[in-house]
Design an enzyme around this catalytic site. Structure first.
Site, PDB file in Angstrom:
ATOM      1  N   GLU A 196      -4.222 -11.516 -40.659  1.00  0.00           N
ATOM      2  CA  GLU A 196      -3.990 -12.508 -41.629  1.00  0.00           C
ATOM      3  C   GLU A 196      -5.178 -13.342 -42.084  1.00  0.00           C
ATOM      4  O   GLU A 196      -5.335 -13.973 -43.248  1.00  0.00           O
ATOM      5  CB  GLU A 196      -3.039 -13.552 -41.256  1.00  0.00           C
ATOM      6  N   THR A 254      11.899 -19.890 -42.825  1.00  0.00           N
ATOM      7  CA  THR A 254      11.591 -18.558 -43.005  1.00  0.00           C
ATOM      8  C   THR A 254      13.382 -18.010 -42.707  1.00  0.00           C
ATOM      9  O   THR A 254      14.202 -18.340 -41.949  1.00  0.00           O
ATOM     10  CB  THR A 254      10.838 -18.061 -41.728  1.00  0.00           C
ATOM     11  N   HIS A 268      -0.925   7.520 -22.108  1.00  0.00           N
ATOM     12  CA  HIS A 268       0.311   8.633 -22.074  1.00  0.00           C
ATOM     13  C   HIS A 268       0.106   9.062 -23.451  1.00  0.00           C
ATOM     14  O   HIS A 268       1.063  10.063 -23.838  1.00  0.00           O
ATOM     15  CB  HIS A 268       1.330   8.295 -21.571  1.00  0.00           C
ATOM     16  N   LYS A 284       7.429 -14.039 -50.030  1.00  0.00           N
ATOM     17  CA  LYS A 284       8.440 -14.983 -49.716  1.00  0.00           C
ATOM     18  C   LYS A 284       9.119 -15.492 -51.075  1.00  0.00           C
ATOM     19  O   LYS A 284      10.430 -15.638 -51.303  1.00  0.00           O
ATOM     20  CB  LYS A 284       8.197 -16.181 -48.809  1.00  0.00           C
TER      21      LYS A 284
HETATM   22  C1  F6R Z   1       0.997 -17.531 -41.709  1.00  0.00           C
HETATM   23  C2  F6R Z   1       1.592 -17.040 -40.484  1.00  0.00           C
HETATM   24  C3  F6R Z   1       2.802 -16.404 -40.771  1.00  0.00           C
HETATM   25  C4  F6R Z   1       4.103 -17.130 -40.592  1.00  0.00           C
HETATM   26  C5  F6R Z   1       5.497 -16.264 -40.704  1.00  0.00           C
HETATM   27  C6  F6R Z   1       6.723 -17.204 -40.687  1.00  0.00           C
HETATM   28  O1  F6R Z   1      -0.082 -18.617 -41.162  1.00  0.00           O
HETATM   29  O2  F6R Z   1       1.254 -17.048 -39.437  1.00  0.00           O
HETATM   30  O3  F6R Z   1       3.004 -15.325 -39.841  1.00  0.00           O
HETATM   31  O4  F6R Z   1       4.341 -17.588 -39.291  1.00  0.00           O
HETATM   32  O5  F6R Z   1       5.659 -16.010 -42.079  1.00  0.00           O
HETATM   33  O6  F6R Z   1       6.563 -18.403 -41.169  1.00  0.00           O
HETATM   34  P1  F6R Z   1       7.171 -19.729 -40.181  1.00  0.00           P
HETATM   35  O7  F6R Z   1       6.248 -19.638 -39.148  1.00  0.00           O
HETATM   36  O8  F6R Z   1       6.739 -20.882 -41.055  1.00  0.00           O
HETATM   37  O9  F6R Z   1       8.525 -19.504 -39.574  1.00  0.00           O
END
Ligand code: F6R
Length: 358
Positions: A242, A109, A258, A352
């Protein structure tokens, strides 16, 4: 329509058949996942290079929720602040006295990789928590400790792997009291709960299926309480998004008293499409506990309905997860009611991929 949906939720072949990524199996494996996650954290050799003045988890989505669980659980126990960072960049205070968990299930990520690089520049004490990917490769090259957790499930199904190792590290550093008993209770409690929540348990006795029916064709709104179930309310929202690919919203007591509470007067027709679940715990602040009934009274019949889920178990860990688990199952049942495959999150994957091209 009700009879149809009821029929579907008790048709195990249809439920399992539409779950291409085996989300039910991942959910069912959570009690064992928690034990394994704890062992993996405890197996790490750690020592603090400098006094730890703050603890931070940097991650996104399913990986960040583990950080939020740590913030809530450890926040009441640690003499230092615990914060969660969901960004490319880190706050200015991060430095050699920061213990920083860089958490990414995939290890790829980009926001987390960027925050990791910045943490290195700032000299933070980093621990990487991942299944592999670029994060693991970078950490190994840099000599940064890595906790490698098993892959093969969705990050959002891996809350045990993305949370419990961080607790183990804090225990090993002497910052948390021994939690082995709490972890054992958590796993036992989840084992009992999965019997009540699994597809084989009929709607009449299955709280998660009942919640899914109430959410179906409505917009779920989940309310938690500050310092206890707030992270769970956020988790329910994310799981509906999700898994069921549907919108959901969350807020916390007492803050919502509030502002948000005032906003249930107009437009009446749209408000009747909302369904509210309140997540409660007997450990919520006594004044917050008084607010639940008063709030429901003030709400009157403004929304389609309101429900409450009460935490069970003794230790804080079991209680937290006793609220998470029904929401996890409910969101998968909701997906199947909509005829949606709960596993794939094509939108996140596409986003992504498109970003990676730029
Ligand atoms: C997919 C999910 C997403 C990922 C996020 C970050 O199941 O839950 O929210 O967690 O896109 O990806 P990672 O966890 O691989 O860093």
């Amino acid at each position: 329509m009700f009879r149809l949906t009821q029929h579907l939720l008790d048709d195990q072949r249809a439920l399992y058949g539409a779950d291409s990524m085996h989300m039910f199996d991942a959910l069912s494996g959570l009690p064992e996942q928690c034990i394994r996650a704890w062992e993996l954290g405890m197996a790490l050799t750690v020592s603090a290079r400098a006094e730890i003045r703050q603890v931070m988890v940097t991650g996104l989505g399913g990986s960040a929720i583990g950080g939020d669980l740590l913030r809530i659980f450890a926040g009441k126990r640690l003499p230092v602040p615990v914060t969660v960072n969901r960004d490319y960049v880190l706050p200015k205070f991060v430095g050699p006295q920061t213990l920083l968990f860089a958490t990414s299930y995939s290890g790829n990520t980009e926001e987390t990789l960027s925050a990791y690089r910045e943490a290195r520049e700032k000299g933070a004490q980093i621990i990487a928590l991942t299944t592999g990917g670029k994060l693991k490769a970078m950490a190994e090259k840099d000599g940064v400790p890595v906790i490698t957790v098993p892959g093969g499930i969705s990050p959002r199904a891996a809350t045990g792997y993305l949370f419990l190792p961080t607790l183990a590290v804090l225990q090993k550093l002497g910052l948390l009291e021994p939690l082995d008993e709490q972890v054992a209770e958590l796993s036992r409690h989840l084992q009992a709960m999965r019997e009540q929540l699994k597809p084989e348990t009929p709607l009449a006795e299955n709280r998660a299926k009942q919640v899914a029916i109430n959410f179906f064709q409505r917009i779920p709104v989940i309310w938690g309480a500050s310092g206890t179930s707030e992270v769970v309310a956020q988790r329910w929202k994310g799981q509906v998004n999700e898994n069921a690919k549907a919108p959901a919203y969350w807020n916390v007591f007492p803050e919502l008293n509030h502002n948000e509470l005032v906003g249930f007067q107009k437009p009446e027709e749209l408000l009747r499409q909302l369904y509210i679940v309140i997540l409660r715990d007997t450990q919520d602040h006594p004044r917050v506990q008084k607010r639940y009934a008063i709030t429901r009274e003030i709400m009157g019949g403004a929304v389609a309905g309101m429900d409450e889920i009460e935490a069970t178990g003794n230790g804080d860990l079991a209680r937290l997860y006793s609220l998470i688990y029904p929401g996890d199952y409910a969101s998968v049942y909701l997906a199947l009611l909509y005829g949606i495959d709960p596993g794939p999150v094509k939108v996140i994957d596409q986003l992504k991929a498109r970003l990676a091209e730029q």
